[in-house]
Design a protein around this motif. Structure first.
Motif, PDB file in Angstrom:
ATOM      1  N   ARG A  99       0.809  -1.221   0.000  1.00 54.33           N
ATOM      2  CA  ARG A  99       0.000   0.000   0.000  1.00 54.33           C
ATOM      3  C   ARG A  99       0.837   1.263   0.000  1.00 54.33           C
ATOM      4  NH1 ARG A  99      -2.604  -3.988   1.893  1.00 54.33           N
ATOM      5  NH2 ARG A  99      -4.858  -4.185   1.596  1.00 54.33           N
ATOM      6  N   ILE A 100       2.122   1.126  -0.099  1.00 58.44           N
ATOM      7  CA  ILE A 100       2.961   2.308  -0.025  1.00 58.44           C
ATOM      8  C   ILE A 100       3.957   2.283  -1.182  1.00 58.44           C
ATOM      9  CG2 ILE A 100       4.751   1.370   1.504  1.00 58.44           C
ATOM     10  CD1 ILE A 100       4.247   4.078   3.098  1.00 58.44           C
ATOM     11  N   GLU A 101       4.241   3.446  -1.709  1.00 59.51           N
ATOM     12  CA  GLU A 101       5.124   3.517  -2.873  1.00 59.51           C
ATOM     13  C   GLU A 101       6.535   3.083  -2.498  1.00 59.51           C
ATOM     14  OE1 GLU A 101       6.211   6.915  -5.985  1.00 59.51           O
ATOM     15  OE2 GLU A 101       4.396   7.296  -4.793  1.00 59.51           O
ATOM     16  N   PRO A 102       7.143   2.191  -3.283  1.00 62.91           N
ATOM     17  CA  PRO A 102       8.514   1.783  -2.968  1.00 62.91           C
ATOM     18  C   PRO A 102       9.503   2.897  -3.287  1.00 62.91           C
ATOM     19  CG  PRO A 102       7.790   0.759  -5.017  1.00 62.91           C
ATOM     20  CD  PRO A 102       6.612   1.544  -4.482  1.00 62.91           C
ATOM     21  N   HIS A 103      10.671   2.814  -2.696  1.00 61.08           N
ATOM     22  CA  HIS A 103      11.736   3.766  -3.025  1.00 61.08           C
ATOM     23  C   HIS A 103      13.003   2.952  -3.259  1.00 61.08           C
ATOM     24  CE1 HIS A 103      14.071   7.400  -3.160  1.00 61.08           C
ATOM     25  NE2 HIS A 103      14.893   6.886  -2.283  1.00 61.08           N
ATOM     26  N   TYR A 104      13.377   2.808  -4.520  1.00 67.22           N
ATOM     27  CA  TYR A 104      14.488   1.930  -4.859  1.00 67.22           C
ATOM     28  C   TYR A 104      15.803   2.687  -4.956  1.00 67.22           C
ATOM     29  CZ  TYR A 104      11.222  -1.788  -5.859  1.00 67.22           C
ATOM     30  OH  TYR A 104      10.278  -2.754  -5.731  1.00 67.22           O
ATOM     31  N   ILE A 105      16.851   2.036  -4.449  1.00 63.61           N
ATOM     32  CA  ILE A 105      18.206   2.541  -4.677  1.00 63.61           C
ATOM     33  C   ILE A 105      19.049   1.336  -5.094  1.00 63.61           C
ATOM     34  CG2 ILE A 105      18.072   4.415  -2.992  1.00 63.61           C
ATOM     35  CD1 ILE A 105      19.894   2.557  -1.223  1.00 63.61           C
ATOM     36  N   SER A 106      20.223   1.572  -5.641  1.00 65.82           N
ATOM     37  CA  SER A 106      21.062   0.430  -5.968  1.00 65.82           C
ATOM     38  C   SER A 106      21.745  -0.002  -4.667  1.00 65.82           C
ATOM     39  CB  SER A 106      22.038   0.783  -7.071  1.00 65.82           C
ATOM     40  OG  SER A 106      23.183   1.345  -6.523  1.00 65.82           O
ATOM     41  N   SER A 107      21.825  -1.317  -4.470  1.00 68.25           N
ATOM     42  CA  SER A 107      22.120  -1.826  -3.131  1.00 68.25           C
ATOM     43  C   SER A 107      23.577  -1.660  -2.733  1.00 68.25           C
ATOM     44  CB  SER A 107      21.707  -3.289  -3.012  1.00 68.25           C
ATOM     45  OG  SER A 107      22.364  -4.033  -3.991  1.00 68.25           O
ATOM     46  N   ASN A 108      24.456  -1.281  -3.665  1.00 70.75           N
ATOM     47  CA  ASN A 108      25.857  -1.116  -3.257  1.00 70.75           C
ATOM     48  C   ASN A 108      26.102   0.191  -2.513  1.00 70.75           C
ATOM     49  OD1 ASN A 108      25.676   0.679  -5.354  1.00 70.75           O
ATOM     50  ND2 ASN A 108      26.886  -0.547  -6.782  1.00 70.75           N
ATOM     51  N   ARG A 109      25.037   0.877  -2.156  1.00 71.00           N
ATOM     52  CA  ARG A 109      25.240   2.133  -1.441  1.00 71.00           C
ATOM     53  C   ARG A 109      25.304   1.964   0.068  1.00 71.00           C
ATOM     54  NH1 ARG A 109      21.253   6.283  -3.954  1.00 71.00           N
ATOM     55  NH2 ARG A 109      22.005   7.536  -2.241  1.00 71.00           N
ATOM     56  N   GLY A 110      25.280   0.727   0.520  1.00 72.27           N
ATOM     57  CA  GLY A 110      25.558   0.489   1.937  1.00 72.27           C
ATOM     58  C   GLY A 110      24.335   0.489   2.816  1.00 72.27           C
ATOM     59  N   VAL A 111      24.499  -0.036   4.031  1.00 72.90           N
ATOM     60  CA  VAL A 111      23.380  -0.220   4.942  1.00 72.90           C
ATOM     61  C   VAL A 111      23.034   1.020   5.736  1.00 72.90           C
ATOM     62  CG1 VAL A 111      22.950  -2.633   5.485  1.00 72.90           C
ATOM     63  CG2 VAL A 111      25.101  -1.583   6.180  1.00 72.90           C
ATOM     64  N   ALA A 112      23.933   2.012   5.729  1.00 73.43           N
ATOM     65  CA  ALA A 112      23.715   3.199   6.559  1.00 73.43           C
ATOM     66  C   ALA A 112      22.577   4.060   6.033  1.00 73.43           C
ATOM     67  CB  ALA A 112      24.985   4.033   6.644  1.00 73.43           C
ATOM     68  N   ARG A 113      22.146   3.736   4.795  1.00 72.01           N
ATOM     69  CA  ARG A 113      21.133   4.573   4.140  1.00 72.01           C
ATOM     70  C   ARG A 113      19.886   4.810   4.979  1.00 72.01           C
ATOM     71  NH1 ARG A 113      21.198  -0.792   1.105  1.00 72.01           N
ATOM     72  NH2 ARG A 113      19.798  -1.901   2.462  1.00 72.01           N
ATOM     73  N   VAL A 114      19.508   3.820   5.798  1.00 75.53           N
ATOM     74  CA  VAL A 114      18.255   3.948   6.538  1.00 75.53           C
ATOM     75  C   VAL A 114      18.355   5.003   7.620  1.00 75.53           C
ATOM     76  CG1 VAL A 114      16.454   2.634   7.698  1.00 75.53           C
ATOM     77  CG2 VAL A 114      18.045   1.483   6.181  1.00 75.53           C
ATOM     78  N   GLU A 115      19.584   5.274   8.049  1.00 77.11           N
ATOM     79  CA  GLU A 115      19.769   6.155   9.193  1.00 77.11           C
ATOM     80  C   GLU A 115      19.544   7.627   8.847  1.00 77.11           C
ATOM     81  OE1 GLU A 115      19.913   4.497  11.780  1.00 77.11           O
ATOM     82  OE2 GLU A 115      20.413   2.608  10.807  1.00 77.11           O
ATOM     83  N   GLN A 116      19.556   7.951   7.574  1.00 73.71           N
ATOM     84  CA  GLN A 116      19.418   9.347   7.198  1.00 73.71           C
ATOM     85  C   GLN A 116      18.077   9.902   7.652  1.00 73.71           C
ATOM     86  OE1 GLN A 116      19.895   8.953   3.058  1.00 73.71           O
ATOM     87  NE2 GLN A 116      22.097   8.587   3.183  1.00 73.71           N
ATOM     88  N   ALA A 117      18.150  10.861   8.572  1.00 70.80           N
ATOM     89  CA  ALA A 117      16.913  11.426   9.094  1.00 70.80           C
ATOM     90  C   ALA A 117      16.554  12.670   8.307  1.00 70.80           C
ATOM     91  CB  ALA A 117      17.080  11.750  10.569  1.00 70.80           C
ATOM     92  N   THR A 118      15.436  12.647   7.658  1.00 71.36           N
ATOM     93  CA  THR A 118      14.965  13.832   6.954  1.00 71.36           C
ATOM     94  C   THR A 118      13.511  14.023   7.339  1.00 71.36           C
ATOM     95  OG1 THR A 118      14.160  12.596   5.076  1.00 71.36           O
ATOM     96  CG2 THR A 118      16.440  13.344   4.960  1.00 71.36           C
ATOM     97  N   ILE A 119      13.037  15.242   7.133  1.00 69.85           N
ATOM     98  CA  ILE A 119      11.635  15.501   7.453  1.00 69.85           C
ATOM     99  C   ILE A 119      10.730  14.618   6.598  1.00 69.85           C
ATOM    100  CG2 ILE A 119       9.812  17.250   7.278  1.00 69.85           C
ATOM    101  CD1 ILE A 119      11.988  19.273   8.170  1.00 69.85           C
ATOM    102  N   ALA A 120      11.108  14.470   5.323  1.00 75.20           N
ATOM    103  CA  ALA A 120      10.308  13.627   4.437  1.00 75.20           C
ATOM    104  C   ALA A 120      10.235  12.208   4.975  1.00 75.20           C
ATOM    105  CB  ALA A 120      10.920  13.622   3.039  1.00 75.20           C
TER     106      ALA A 120
END
Ligand SMILES: [Zn+2]
Length: 240
Positions: free
Chosen positions: A49-70
């Motif tokens: 039910r929610i739009e996916p947001h794809y990135i290429s996976s070689n960008r590392g696991v830290a990606r989730v930690e980025q805190a943004t208002i969005a």
């Protein structure tokens, strides 16, 4: 091919489902089941039910930690979908599975190197009308044998029931490794059987890097999404 891109929304959904599930357990709200399967069903409910947001996976696991208002708005939206999902999943609770299993494997041996196989998620559809199959038997094989699951809360064969949108999930047991940071490719196949439809077998490979078995790794559930699988009527095979 399917592992080179990654839906970052999945990371947020799995992390939030764990958080919401654990907080429901702590609150001892006995009415809502928060077992493995209900958590996965809830995650699928939200992810569908929610739009996916794809990135290429070689960008590392830290990606989730980025805190943004969005991202925070996204999380709020996800959490409210999770509560809606948990209620729906509990309303249509799956038969055939042990909902009583705790969310931790007591047999888990800590601090040994393992290949932690991700959770395998897929969906099965009727190839003629693209509707999710309301019933089907899905089996996962590894090296020709039925794959052993992580614990008793995970079923193999997996029985698809109505109202779960044709979704099946498996979590194969971890495989001991000689050391950490070894890359290895594991081959699996799923076999799908449904009434009046031709049996389908799909072979796929999952690359896994060995890591230390820790409680944290156990809960940091990764998922491996299969392409949608389509079954066709038994006598219509050469039309496609
Ligand atoms: Zn449950």
């Amino acid at each position: 091919m399917f592992t080179e891109i990654h839906n970052t929304i999945e990371d947020i959904v799995f992390a939030q489902v764990t958080e919401v599930g654990d907080s429901i357990e702590r609150s001892k709200n006995g009415e809502l089941c928060t077992c493995h399967q209900c958590r996965i069903d809830t995650a699928c409910y939200v992810l569908n039910r929610i739009e996916p947001h794809y990135i290429s996976s070689n960008r590392g696991v830290a990606r989730v930690e980025q805190a943004t208002i969005a991202r925070q708005q996204k999380v709020a939206e996800i959490v409210s979908l999770i509560y809606e999902g948990i209620r729906q999943v509990n309303h249509n609770r799956r038969p055939f599975i042990d909902h009583g299993s705790r969310n931790v494997d007591p047999e888990m041996v800590l601090n040994t190197p393992i290949f932690n196989i991700p959770i395998i998620i897929g969906r099965v559809f009727n190839g003629l009308n693209f509707e999710p199959l309301p019933e089907a038997k899905v089996e996962l094989f590894q090296n020709g044998d039925i794959a052993v699951m992580k614990d008793a809360a995970w079923q193999n064969p997996f029985m698809i029931v109505p109202n779960t949108e044709g979704t099946f999930t498996f979590w194969p047991t971890s495989i001991p490794a000689e050391a950490t940071a070894i890359n290895k490719i594991f081959e699996f196949s799923v076999k799908v059987e449904a009434p009046n439809l031709e049996t389908l077998t799909h072979v796929f490979k999952i690359p896994v890097t060995s890591e230390m078995q820790t409680a944290d790794a156990y809960f940091r559930k990764r998922s491996f999404k299969l392409p949608n699988l389509h079954l066709f009527p038994e006598d219509g095979e050469d039309e496609f």
